[in-house]
Design a protein around this motif. Structure first.
Motif, PDB file in Angstrom:
ATOM      1  N   ALA A 169       0.731  -1.273   0.000  1.00  0.00           N
ATOM      2  CA  ALA A 169       0.000   0.000   0.000  1.00  0.00           C
ATOM      3  C   ALA A 169       0.750   1.306   0.000  1.00  0.00           C
ATOM      4  O   ALA A 169       1.836   1.368   0.511  1.00  0.00           O
ATOM      5  N   SER A 170       0.262   2.353  -0.545  1.00  0.00           N
ATOM      6  CA  SER A 170       0.703   3.743  -0.498  1.00  0.00           C
ATOM      7  C   SER A 170      -0.069   4.560  -1.502  1.00  0.00           C
ATOM      8  O   SER A 170      -0.855   4.026  -2.256  1.00  0.00           O
ATOM      9  N   GLY A 171       0.160   5.848  -1.604  1.00  0.00           N
ATOM     10  CA  GLY A 171      -0.578   6.628  -2.568  1.00  0.00           C
ATOM     11  C   GLY A 171       0.119   7.923  -2.933  1.00  0.00           C
ATOM     12  O   GLY A 171       0.537   8.653  -2.067  1.00  0.00           O
ATOM     13  N   ASP A 172       0.210   8.215  -4.250  1.00  0.00           N
ATOM     14  CA  ASP A 172       0.691   9.499  -4.727  1.00  0.00           C
ATOM     15  C   ASP A 172       0.162   9.691  -6.143  1.00  0.00           C
ATOM     16  O   ASP A 172       0.182   8.780  -6.942  1.00  0.00           O
ATOM     17  N   SER A 173      -0.321  10.886  -6.429  1.00  0.00           N
ATOM     18  CA  SER A 173      -0.905  11.154  -7.724  1.00  0.00           C
ATOM     19  C   SER A 173       0.185  11.416  -8.749  1.00  0.00           C
ATOM     20  O   SER A 173       1.227  11.988  -8.448  1.00  0.00           O
ATOM     21  N   VAL A 174      -0.056  10.995  -9.992  1.00  0.00           N
ATOM     22  CA  VAL A 174       0.926  11.081 -11.058  1.00  0.00           C
ATOM     23  C   VAL A 174       0.436  12.084 -12.103  1.00  0.00           C
ATOM     24  O   VAL A 174      -0.684  11.972 -12.592  1.00  0.00           O
ATOM     25  N   PRO A 175       1.251  13.076 -12.469  1.00  0.00           N
ATOM     26  CA  PRO A 175       0.852  14.017 -13.525  1.00  0.00           C
ATOM     27  C   PRO A 175       0.528  13.291 -14.824  1.00  0.00           C
ATOM     28  O   PRO A 175       1.208  12.326 -15.205  1.00  0.00           O
ATOM     29  N   ALA A 176      -0.503  13.739 -15.528  1.00  0.00           N
ATOM     30  CA  ALA A 176      -0.960  13.047 -16.729  1.00  0.00           C
ATOM     31  C   ALA A 176       0.089  13.033 -17.831  1.00  0.00           C
ATOM     32  O   ALA A 176       0.177  12.076 -18.601  1.00  0.00           O
ATOM     33  N   ASP A 177       0.908  14.090 -17.924  1.00  0.00           N
ATOM     34  CA  ASP A 177       1.896  14.182 -18.995  1.00  0.00           C
ATOM     35  C   ASP A 177       3.300  13.867 -18.510  1.00  0.00           C
ATOM     36  O   ASP A 177       4.290  14.411 -19.012  1.00  0.00           O
ATOM     37  N   ILE A 178       3.420  12.968 -17.560  1.00  0.00           N
ATOM     38  CA  ILE A 178       4.683  12.709 -16.875  1.00  0.00           C
ATOM     39  C   ILE A 178       5.805  12.331 -17.848  1.00  0.00           C
ATOM     40  O   ILE A 178       6.959  12.700 -17.658  1.00  0.00           O
ATOM     41  N   ASN A 202      -6.255   0.812  -1.178  1.00  0.00           N
ATOM     42  CA  ASN A 202      -4.896   1.285  -1.430  1.00  0.00           C
ATOM     43  C   ASN A 202      -3.967   0.110  -1.190  1.00  0.00           C
ATOM     44  O   ASN A 202      -3.437  -0.069  -0.101  1.00  0.00           O
ATOM     45  N   THR A 203      -3.784  -0.699  -2.205  1.00  0.00           N
ATOM     46  CA  THR A 203      -3.113  -1.982  -2.048  1.00  0.00           C
ATOM     47  C   THR A 203      -1.751  -2.001  -2.721  1.00  0.00           C
ATOM     48  O   THR A 203      -1.369  -1.060  -3.420  1.00  0.00           O
ATOM     49  N   CYS A 204      -1.046  -3.092  -2.552  1.00  0.00           N
ATOM     50  CA  CYS A 204       0.262  -3.222  -3.195  1.00  0.00           C
ATOM     51  C   CYS A 204       0.143  -3.126  -4.698  1.00  0.00           C
ATOM     52  O   CYS A 204       1.032  -2.603  -5.369  1.00  0.00           O
ATOM     53  N   ASN A 205      -0.949  -3.613  -5.236  1.00  0.00           N
ATOM     54  CA  ASN A 205      -1.110  -3.616  -6.684  1.00  0.00           C
ATOM     55  C   ASN A 205      -1.380  -2.217  -7.225  1.00  0.00           C
ATOM     56  O   ASN A 205      -0.853  -1.835  -8.277  1.00  0.00           O
ATOM     57  N   SER A 206      -2.165  -1.419  -6.508  1.00  0.00           N
ATOM     58  CA  SER A 206      -2.352  -0.035  -6.936  1.00  0.00           C
ATOM     59  C   SER A 206      -1.078   0.775  -6.693  1.00  0.00           C
ATOM     60  O   SER A 206      -0.765   1.708  -7.447  1.00  0.00           O
ATOM     61  N   TRP A 207      -0.321   0.417  -5.636  1.00  0.00           N
ATOM     62  CA  TRP A 207       0.978   1.061  -5.391  1.00  0.00           C
ATOM     63  C   TRP A 207       1.923   0.823  -6.565  1.00  0.00           C
ATOM     64  O   TRP A 207       2.562   1.752  -7.069  1.00  0.00           O
ATOM     65  N   VAL A 208       2.013  -0.413  -7.036  1.00  0.00           N
ATOM     66  CA  VAL A 208       2.864  -0.731  -8.176  1.00  0.00           C
ATOM     67  C   VAL A 208       2.395   0.031  -9.413  1.00  0.00           C
ATOM     68  O   VAL A 208       3.206   0.569 -10.164  1.00  0.00           O
TER      69      VAL A 208
END
Length: 213
Positions: free
Chosen positions: A16-25, A174-180
């Motif tokens: 688990a964890s969470g951080d948003s990613v910019p769309a145009d990264i 918020n699981t390991c799979n969404s973290w990956v």
């Protein structure tokens, strides 16, 4: 229905964890220059990187695995994941309420072979994408104030692996799979953590993007 819920929680409590990613990264990234692998055992997914690809100054905990050519990273609930005898109560607590997390690092002398339920996918990413990915994994490590390395909390799942305290909180959504998924998005791969709960939710997105090993 209750049995189904409990089974789901048991499957997810390893992650688990969470951080948003910019769309145009990845819009201004250079050409593919580095390789990463994603490993799934059918329940949980993890990221495998070549130790030699780690940027200098990041993830100093890699020194705990001096013989490893590859490092595998994954997340888990801090109580359930490292416990050799996890209980249903631990799984319920992990899934239903936000709980502290751990980072699991496994040192590998060679890449594991796919087979049975074990699936390994290979991807090419840019130098910038690799650095962003490792920076996000490095930032996930919870280090004591004033110290540049975290001490392990417990032995890992394999002979050459360890659990470390990690930032963020684990819960059912918020699981390991969404973290990956989020970490791969930071690397520049066009994947999303939306709707990703189980490992298969992620692997369905990844299979069309993979390159031959």
């Amino acid at each position: 229905m209750l049995l189904r819920l409990l089974s789901l929680l048991l499957l997810l409590a390893g992650c688990a964890s969470g951080d948003s990613v910019p769309a145009d990264i990845a819009a201004r990234d250079g050409p593919p220059a580095r390789t990463l692998h994603v490993i799934s055992n059918g329940w949980h997914a993890g990221i495998i990187l070549a130790r030699s690809d780690l940027p200098v100054g990041l993830l100093p905990e890699a020194a705990d695995f001096p013989a490893a050519a590859w490092l595998e990273f994954g997340w888990g609930d801090r109580e359930y994941y490292p416990n050799p005898r996890p209980t249903m109560g631990m799984a319920l607590a992990a899934g239903l309420t936000p709980t502290p997390a751990v980072l699991h690092i496994a040192g590998r002398a060679a890449l594991p072979e796919a087979g049975g339920k074990l699936e390994i996918l290979r991807f090419r990413i840019s130098e910038a994408g690799l650095r962003r990915l490792v920076e996000r994994i490095d930032a996930a490590m919870e280090r004591p104030a004033g110290q540049d390395r975290a001490a392990s909390l417990a032995p890992g799942l394999y002979e050459t692996s360890l659990f470390y305290p990690a930032r963020g909180e684990f819960h059912l959504f918020n699981t390991c799979n969404s973290w990956v998924a989020r970490k791969l998005a930071w690397a520049g791969l066009p994947v999303s953590d939306s709707g990703v709960t189980m490992a298969e939710d992620l692997m369905v997105q990844l299979r069309p993007l993979a390159v031959p090993r």
